[in-house]
Design a protein around this motif. Sequence first.
Motif, PDB file in Angstrom:
ATOM      1  N   LYS A 163       8.441   7.897   1.006  1.00  0.00           N
ATOM      2  CA  LYS A 163       7.221   7.094   0.988  1.00  0.00           C
ATOM      3  C   LYS A 163       6.585   7.126  -0.396  1.00  0.00           C
ATOM      4  CE  LYS A 163       5.698   5.325   4.746  1.00  0.00           C
ATOM      5  NZ  LYS A 163       5.781   3.873   4.954  1.00  0.00           N
ATOM      6  N   ARG A 164       6.534   8.341  -0.944  1.00  0.00           N
ATOM      7  CA  ARG A 164       5.901   8.496  -2.265  1.00  0.00           C
ATOM      8  C   ARG A 164       6.681   7.736  -3.335  1.00  0.00           C
ATOM      9  NH1 ARG A 164       6.632  13.160  -4.835  1.00  0.00           N
ATOM     10  NH2 ARG A 164       6.564  14.283  -2.867  1.00  0.00           N
ATOM     11  N   ARG A 165       8.035   7.863  -3.263  1.00  0.00           N
ATOM     12  CA  ARG A 165       8.856   7.170  -4.252  1.00  0.00           C
ATOM     13  C   ARG A 165       8.646   5.655  -4.165  1.00  0.00           C
ATOM     14  NH1 ARG A 165      13.962   7.401  -2.698  1.00  0.00           N
ATOM     15  NH2 ARG A 165      13.919   9.657  -2.589  1.00  0.00           N
ATOM     16  N   TYR A 166       8.638   5.155  -2.908  1.00  0.00           N
ATOM     17  CA  TYR A 166       8.450   3.704  -2.738  1.00  0.00           C
ATOM     18  C   TYR A 166       7.086   3.276  -3.298  1.00  0.00           C
ATOM     19  CZ  TYR A 166       8.656  -0.965  -0.834  1.00  0.00           C
ATOM     20  OH  TYR A 166       8.685  -2.337  -0.733  1.00  0.00           O
ATOM     21  N   ARG A 167       6.064   4.085  -2.958  1.00  0.00           N
ATOM     22  CA  ARG A 167       4.721   3.748  -3.471  1.00  0.00           C
ATOM     23  C   ARG A 167       4.707   3.736  -5.002  1.00  0.00           C
ATOM     24  NH1 ARG A 167       0.338   8.220  -3.342  1.00  0.00           N
ATOM     25  NH2 ARG A 167       1.843   8.976  -4.875  1.00  0.00           N
ATOM     26  N   PHE A 222     -10.904 -23.681   7.038  1.00  0.00           N
ATOM     27  CA  PHE A 222     -11.473 -23.588   5.682  1.00  0.00           C
ATOM     28  C   PHE A 222     -11.052 -24.760   4.790  1.00  0.00           C
ATOM     29  CE2 PHE A 222     -12.250 -19.338   7.182  1.00  0.00           C
ATOM     30  CZ  PHE A 222     -13.416 -18.941   6.539  1.00  0.00           C
ATOM     31  N   ARG A 223     -10.228 -25.616   5.332  1.00  0.00           N
ATOM     32  CA  ARG A 223      -9.815 -26.860   4.659  1.00  0.00           C
ATOM     33  C   ARG A 223      -9.101 -26.601   3.335  1.00  0.00           C
ATOM     34  NH1 ARG A 223     -15.116 -30.224   4.267  1.00  0.00           N
ATOM     35  NH2 ARG A 223     -13.732 -31.370   2.914  1.00  0.00           N
ATOM     36  N   TYR A 224      -8.321 -25.532   3.289  1.00  0.00           N
ATOM     37  CA  TYR A 224      -7.631 -25.204   2.035  1.00  0.00           C
ATOM     38  C   TYR A 224      -6.414 -24.336   2.337  1.00  0.00           C
ATOM     39  CZ  TYR A 224      -7.831 -25.027  -3.034  1.00  0.00           C
ATOM     40  OH  TYR A 224      -7.574 -25.232  -4.361  1.00  0.00           O
ATOM     41  N   PRO A 225      -5.279 -24.574   1.625  1.00  0.00           N
ATOM     42  CA  PRO A 225      -4.098 -23.748   1.887  1.00  0.00           C
ATOM     43  C   PRO A 225      -4.377 -22.268   1.608  1.00  0.00           C
ATOM     44  CG  PRO A 225      -3.567 -25.572   0.406  1.00  0.00           C
ATOM     45  CD  PRO A 225      -5.058 -25.574   0.574  1.00  0.00           C
ATOM     46  N   VAL A 226      -3.849 -21.421   2.446  1.00  0.00           N
ATOM     47  CA  VAL A 226      -4.107 -19.979   2.336  1.00  0.00           C
ATOM     48  C   VAL A 226      -3.100 -19.326   1.397  1.00  0.00           C
ATOM     49  CG1 VAL A 226      -4.118 -17.800   3.657  1.00  0.00           C
ATOM     50  CG2 VAL A 226      -5.105 -19.865   4.650  1.00  0.00           C
ATOM     51  N   LYS A 227      -3.582 -18.431   0.555  1.00  0.00           N
ATOM     52  CA  LYS A 227      -2.724 -17.629  -0.306  1.00  0.00           C
ATOM     53  C   LYS A 227      -2.432 -16.307   0.420  1.00  0.00           C
ATOM     54  CE  LYS A 227      -4.155 -18.447  -4.650  1.00  0.00           C
ATOM     55  NZ  LYS A 227      -3.176 -19.466  -4.934  1.00  0.00           N
ATOM     56  N   ARG A 228      -1.223 -15.791   0.205  1.00  0.00           N
ATOM     57  CA  ARG A 228      -0.847 -14.554   0.928  1.00  0.00           C
ATOM     58  C   ARG A 228      -0.365 -13.470  -0.045  1.00  0.00           C
ATOM     59  NH1 ARG A 228       4.143 -15.099   4.922  1.00  0.00           N
ATOM     60  NH2 ARG A 228       2.752 -16.558   5.953  1.00  0.00           N
ATOM     61  N   VAL A 229      -0.861 -12.265   0.151  1.00  0.00           N
ATOM     62  CA  VAL A 229      -0.377 -11.098  -0.607  1.00  0.00           C
ATOM     63  C   VAL A 229       0.072 -10.064   0.426  1.00  0.00           C
ATOM     64  CG1 VAL A 229      -1.030  -9.218  -2.171  1.00  0.00           C
ATOM     65  CG2 VAL A 229      -2.007 -11.513  -2.508  1.00  0.00           C
ATOM     66  N   VAL A 230       1.263  -9.498   0.217  1.00  0.00           N
ATOM     67  CA  VAL A 230       1.793  -8.553   1.211  1.00  0.00           C
ATOM     68  C   VAL A 230       2.236  -7.239   0.547  1.00  0.00           C
ATOM     69  CG1 VAL A 230       3.506  -8.222   3.042  1.00  0.00           C
ATOM     70  CG2 VAL A 230       2.708 -10.523   2.519  1.00  0.00           C
ATOM     71  N   ALA A 231       1.832  -6.134   1.131  1.00  0.00           N
ATOM     72  CA  ALA A 231       2.328  -4.818   0.672  1.00  0.00           C
ATOM     73  C   ALA A 231       3.020  -4.131   1.841  1.00  0.00           C
ATOM     74  CB  ALA A 231       1.179  -3.964   0.171  1.00  0.00           C
ATOM     75  N   TYR A 232       4.330  -3.900   1.682  1.00  0.00           N
ATOM     76  CA  TYR A 232       5.125  -3.236   2.724  1.00  0.00           C
ATOM     77  C   TYR A 232       5.223  -1.745   2.432  1.00  0.00           C
ATOM     78  CZ  TYR A 232       6.840  -8.015   3.531  1.00  0.00           C
ATOM     79  OH  TYR A 232       6.928  -9.368   3.784  1.00  0.00           O
ATOM     80  N   ASN A 233       5.623  -1.015   3.469  1.00  0.00           N
ATOM     81  CA  ASN A 233       6.009   0.392   3.301  1.00  0.00           C
ATOM     82  C   ASN A 233       4.927   1.219   2.602  1.00  0.00           C
ATOM     83  OD1 ASN A 233       7.652   2.590   3.489  1.00  0.00           O
ATOM     84  ND2 ASN A 233       9.306   1.782   2.240  1.00  0.00           N
ATOM     85  N   THR A 234       3.688   1.055   3.049  1.00  0.00           N
ATOM     86  CA  THR A 234       2.573   1.712   2.364  1.00  0.00           C
ATOM     87  C   THR A 234       2.563   3.229   2.595  1.00  0.00           C
ATOM     88  OG1 THR A 234       1.196   1.170   4.267  1.00  0.00           O
ATOM     89  CG2 THR A 234       1.020  -0.262   2.341  1.00  0.00           C
ATOM     90  N   PHE A 284      -0.876   8.782   3.876  1.00  0.00           N
ATOM     91  CA  PHE A 284      -1.707   9.996   3.667  1.00  0.00           C
ATOM     92  C   PHE A 284      -1.264  10.701   2.401  1.00  0.00           C
ATOM     93  CE2 PHE A 284       0.544   9.976   7.739  1.00  0.00           C
ATOM     94  CZ  PHE A 284      -0.439   9.488   8.579  1.00  0.00           C
ATOM     95  N   ASN A 285      -2.043  11.709   2.021  1.00  0.00           N
ATOM     96  CA  ASN A 285      -1.642  12.558   0.901  1.00  0.00           C
ATOM     97  C   ASN A 285      -0.820  13.736   1.409  1.00  0.00           C
ATOM     98  OD1 ASN A 285      -2.988  11.083  -1.026  1.00  0.00           O
ATOM     99  ND2 ASN A 285      -4.925  12.073  -0.464  1.00  0.00           N
ATOM    100  N   ASN A 286      -0.924  13.966   2.727  1.00  0.00           N
ATOM    101  CA  ASN A 286      -0.382  15.206   3.284  1.00  0.00           C
ATOM    102  C   ASN A 286       0.491  14.927   4.511  1.00  0.00           C
ATOM    103  OD1 ASN A 286      -2.628  14.107   4.424  1.00  0.00           O
ATOM    104  ND2 ASN A 286      -3.564  16.034   5.023  1.00  0.00           N
ATOM    105  N   TYR A 287       1.619  14.269   4.293  1.00  0.00           N
ATOM    106  CA  TYR A 287       2.507  13.898   5.408  1.00  0.00           C
ATOM    107  C   TYR A 287       2.910  15.107   6.262  1.00  0.00           C
ATOM    108  CZ  TYR A 287       3.223   8.920   4.660  1.00  0.00           C
ATOM    109  OH  TYR A 287       3.041   7.573   4.612  1.00  0.00           O
ATOM    110  N   ASP A 288       3.039  16.254   5.613  1.00  0.00           N
ATOM    111  CA  ASP A 288       3.518  17.436   6.338  1.00  0.00           C
ATOM    112  C   ASP A 288       2.581  17.869   7.458  1.00  0.00           C
ATOM    113  OD1 ASP A 288       5.662  17.442   4.748  1.00  0.00           O
ATOM    114  OD2 ASP A 288       4.974  19.051   3.414  1.00  0.00           O
ATOM    115  N   ASP A 289       1.311  17.505   7.376  1.00  0.00           N
ATOM    116  CA  ASP A 289       0.333  17.922   8.396  1.00  0.00           C
ATOM    117  C   ASP A 289       0.417  17.070   9.667  1.00  0.00           C
ATOM    118  OD1 ASP A 289      -0.465  19.651   6.502  1.00  0.00           O
ATOM    119  OD2 ASP A 289      -2.351  18.641   6.012  1.00  0.00           O
ATOM    120  N   TYR A 290       1.191  16.010   9.625  1.00  0.00           N
ATOM    121  CA  TYR A 290       1.224  15.086  10.774  1.00  0.00           C
ATOM    122  C   TYR A 290       2.626  14.998  11.362  1.00  0.00           C
ATOM    123  CZ  TYR A 290      -3.273  13.661   8.915  1.00  0.00           C
ATOM    124  OH  TYR A 290      -4.563  13.662   8.462  1.00  0.00           O
TER     125      TYR A 290
END
Length: 232
Positions: free
Chosen positions: A201-205, A170-182, A185-191
């Motif tokens: 997870k919720r607190r981190y989010r 693409f002939r251009y430096p790439v910009k990077r955005v990173v999201a860790y620890n995403t 689900f809404n319902n962790y208990d079901d899995y």
Amino acid sequence: MQTEYIYIIMKIIAINGSPRKEGNSARLLQKWVDGFIYLHPETEVEWVNLYSLKYTGCRSRFACKRKEGKFYGQCPIKDDIHDLIEKVYDADAVAVAAPIYFGDLGAYTKAFLERALFSRTSYRLHHDSLAKKPVPVTMIYSMNCPREMAEEHHYPMVWEGEEWYIANAFRYPVKRVVAYNTYQFNNYDDYEMEMFKEEDKRRYRDEHFAADQEAAYYAGIDTAEHSEVNKM
Ligand SMILES: Cc1cc2nc3c(=O)[nH]c(=O)nc-3n(C[C@H](O)[C@H](O)[C@H](O)COP(=O)(O)O)c2cc1C
């Protein structure tokens, strides 16, 4: 004397590489779009959900490299990403949001990039690009694991490698955005998820995802500034 204003209409393409149309990738990508539009409200936005399309990776027929061939510098495969590949090189800016699967970009993102990059990557001595103009690309990655684990497993090296090829094509430096620890689900208990506690997870989010979205937003603004300069 009348003042004349020149409006620059930008065209941007936002590519969601996640099967989830409203997941982490899509939400971060939307912020990038919002940031771009903040600077250029007249922007034409094309939003692409890769999982709604039918396509394959590169078929290795080398038609895009054939001397004086009909498809030199283009991907000849006529499937759902054929036109998209042409459009991304014509756009004023592109963002690709990729969920991380097994330490790498998800397969749909990978296959799309494979096709898009190979058509413009030359095998001339300096490996230069066949793209007609520079296009700023922002890569947005989101993943379940925390930053330390991602670094331990060398994820940033994977991104650097991919971004080298993207920047080259693409002939251009790439910009990077990173999201860790995403938050997945809404319902962790079901899995079956012994490795993760829903409350952690919720607190981190709650504490971090807004900042990740803000980073995507500012990447959009920054890209808009650069695209403007490119267009002059
Ligand atoms: C098939 C699959 C493989 C995954 N592999 C990883 C992985 O290797 N590392 C990681 O941190 N997260 C992994 N994840 C989690 C996703 O990257 C994470 O949930 C991401 O934020 C999903 O983005 P989305 O909400 O846009 O779909 C995986 C998820 C799936 C479905």
